[in-house]
Design a protein around this motif. Structure first.
Motif, mmCIF file in Angstrom:
data_model
loop_
_atom_site.group_PDB
_atom_site.id
_atom_site.type_symbol
_atom_site.label_atom_id
_atom_site.label_comp_id
_atom_site.label_asym_id
_atom_site.label_seq_id
_atom_site.Cartn_x
_atom_site.Cartn_y
_atom_site.Cartn_z
ATOM 1 N N GLU A 194 0.828 -1.203 0.000
ATOM 2 C CA GLU A 194 0.000 0.000 0.000
ATOM 3 C C GLU A 194 0.870 1.264 0.000
ATOM 4 N N SER A 214 -10.692 -7.000 2.610
ATOM 5 C CA SER A 214 -9.853 -6.483 1.534
ATOM 6 C C SER A 214 -8.503 -5.992 2.041
ATOM 7 N N ARG A 215 -8.449 -5.573 3.312
ATOM 8 C CA ARG A 215 -7.214 -5.020 3.887
ATOM 9 C C ARG A 215 -6.961 -5.715 5.224
ATOM 10 N N ARG A 253 -7.174 10.545 -0.120
ATOM 11 C CA ARG A 253 -6.710 9.780 -1.281
ATOM 12 C C ARG A 253 -7.304 10.280 -2.598
ATOM 13 N N GLU A 262 -9.940 10.603 -14.161
ATOM 14 C CA GLU A 262 -10.476 9.634 -13.215
ATOM 15 C C GLU A 262 -11.529 10.247 -12.302
ATOM 16 N N MET A 307 -11.601 1.143 -14.232
ATOM 17 C CA MET A 307 -12.461 1.183 -13.051
ATOM 18 C C MET A 307 -12.983 -0.219 -12.790
ATOM 19 N N ARG A 308 -12.885 -0.678 -11.551
ATOM 20 C CA ARG A 308 -13.409 -2.007 -11.245
ATOM 21 C C ARG A 308 -13.971 -2.039 -9.823
ATOM 22 N N ASP A 367 -14.755 -3.509 -6.180
ATOM 23 C CA ASP A 367 -14.215 -4.373 -5.138
ATOM 24 C C ASP A 367 -15.382 -5.117 -4.484
ATOM 25 N N TRP A 396 -12.101 0.514 -7.378
ATOM 26 C CA TRP A 396 -10.834 1.077 -7.844
ATOM 27 C C TRP A 396 -11.094 1.973 -9.041
ATOM 28 N N LYS A 418 -5.473 3.661 -9.956
ATOM 29 C CA LYS A 418 -4.747 3.028 -8.855
ATOM 30 C C LYS A 418 -5.281 3.457 -7.487
ATOM 31 N N THR A 419 -6.414 4.167 -7.490
ATOM 32 C CA THR A 419 -6.968 4.702 -6.248
ATOM 33 C C THR A 419 -8.178 3.888 -5.809
ATOM 34 N N ARG A 420 -8.142 3.418 -4.569
ATOM 35 C CA ARG A 420 -9.275 2.660 -4.020
ATOM 36 C C ARG A 420 -10.169 3.615 -3.236
#
Length: 334
Positions: free
Chosen positions: A77, A145-146, A220, A228, A277-278, A280, A314, A317-319
C-alpha cells in the motif's frame, strides 16, 4: 522525534512529545475543561475540518492529531506516497472558528518513535511490541480487503486515546466500519476517555465541485487524475440506486444487484475513455456485528433496525470507499 526548529509556523501550539501533551492535558483536567479530539493522518480537507468544527462547538478545548500511522498500511500500500501537507494543514486549522471564536487549542504531532517506542527500529511494518485487535469484526467488510488495516487502526487509536484522554472524539461516517469498530473497542476495553457514548460519528462531507459532485471527501482523492475524477462519484451513485431499491421494498439481494449494475455500466464507459475502473465489493451489513444481511431481508422485515450499505471500487490506482446508512441512522450517528 521532530525538532521544534523543523516545524512550520503555527498560531496553534504544537506538541511533539507525550510529556508536553500530558502537561497540557493535566492543566485542562485541573481547570475542569472538556477536551474534544479529532485524530487525522493529515492532508486535511473539508471533511476533517467539519469534525474539528463539531468539536469546537461541543467542547471547551480541541486537540487535532496528525500522524501517518505505518501499522495500518500493508507492504503493497501507499505509506511512502501518502499525501503529507503539514504547512497547509496548519493554515487550514488556524482559520477555523467555533462559538465565541473558539479555535483549535493544540496539535499533537508525534513521530513514529513516540507512538511506537519499543518497535520504531523495526521500520514501516513495526511488527514487535503491543498491538490491539478487535476479533471477529476486524476481518470482514473492509478488513477482508485489507487484512492488516484494523489491527493498525485499533492500535494507534488506543495509543492516541491514552495520550489525549479526550472527553469526546470525532470520526467521519465515510469510514463507518472504522468508527463503529472503535466504539466497540472503547466499550470492550472499558475506556474512560472517550466512552462508547462520547465517540461521535459525523455524516460524510461530500464534494460540491462540478464534475465530482457528491464524491465523499478523502485524502486519497488527491491521487485521482482529472479524467479519473469524472468517474469517482460512480460508487455513491451505485449505492443510491441500491438505497432506492431498498426503500421500494425490494429485498437486499435486488438492492445490491442494482448497485452492481450501475457500477458495471459505468466501468464500461470509463474503460472506453481510457480510465480503468473495477468493483471491489457492494454489501449490506449489521452495524453492530458487521454480519452480512440475509439476501431476503427487506426494509419492512428490518423495520426499526439500522443497516450499513457500503462499497469499494478502484478508479485507476486509487481505491475509494463510501456508504449509506439505511433505517434508523440515529442509532449510529450521534
Amino acid at each position: 522525534m521532530i525538532a521544534d526548529s523543523e516545524l512550520p509556523p503555527s498560531s496553534i501550539p504544537i506538541f511533539t512529545t507525550l510529556a508536553a501533551l500530558r502537561k497540557w492535558r493535566n492543566a485542562a483536567f485541573a481547570e475542569g475543561k472538556s477536551v474534544g479530539f479529532v485524530p487525522t493522518m493529515g492532508a486535511l480537507h473539508k471533511g476533517h475540518l467539519s469534525l474539528v468544527h463539531h468539536s469546537l462547538v461541543q467542547n471547551d478545548l480541541t486537540v487535532v492529531s496528525i500522524f501517518v500511522n505505518p501499522t495500518q498500511f500493508a507492504p503493497h500500500e501507499d505509506l511512502s506516497s501518502y499525501p503529507r501537507t503539514l504547512p497547509q494543514d496548519l493554515d487550514a486549522l488556524s482559520t477555523l472558528r467555533g462559538p465565541s471564536k473558539r479555535t483549535p487549542s493544540a496539535i499533537f504531532l508525534p513521530s513514529v518513535d513516540v507512538m511506537y517506542p519499543s518497535s520504531a527500529k523495526d521500520g514501516a511494518q513495526l511488527q514487535t511490541g503491543a498491538f490491539v485487535e478487535v476479533k471477529g469484526i476486524g476481518e470482514v467488510m473492509e478488513g477482508r480487503s485489507r487484512p492488516a488495516f484494523f489491527r493498525g487502526v485499533a492500535t494507534v487509536v488506543t495509543k492516541l486515546f491514552n495520550a489525549v484522554q479526550p472527553s469526546h472524539a470525532y470520526f467521519g461516517q465515510k469510514d463507518i466500519q472504522q468508527a463503529l469498530l472503535l466504539r466497540r473497542m472503547v466499550a470492550d476495553l472499558l475506556l474512560a476517555y472517550p466512552t462508547e457514548q462520547t465517540l461521535h460519528v459525523i455524516p460524510t462531507t461530500r464534494s460540491s465541485v462540478p464534475g465530482d459532485c457528491e464524491l465523499a471527501l478523502s485524502s486519497r482523492n488527491a491521487y485521482l487524475t482529472p479524467e479519473e475524477r469524472v468517474y469517482a462519484p460512480t460508487l455513491y451513485s451505485a449505492l443510491q440506486a441500491a438505497e432506492r431499491a431498498w426503500n421500494e421494498g425490494r429485498p437486499k439481494a435486488h438492492a445490491v444487484r442494482a448497485a452492481v449494475g450501475v457500477l458495471e455500466t459505468e466501468a464500461l464507459a470509463a474503460n472506453d475513455a481510457g480510465v480503468k475502473m473495477r468493483l471491489d465489493y457492494v454489501e449490506m451489513n449489521d452495524p453492530w456485528t458487521f454480519d452480512i444481511i440475509n439476501d431476503a431481508e427487506t426494509m419492512n422485515s428490518g423495520e426499526g433496525r439500522a443497516f450499513i450499505l457500503s462499497g469499494a471500487m478502484w478508479v485507476g490506482k486509487t481505491r475509494l470507499i463510501d456508504n449509506i446508512l439505511l433505517g434508523d441512522s440515529g442509532k449510529i450517528l450521534y
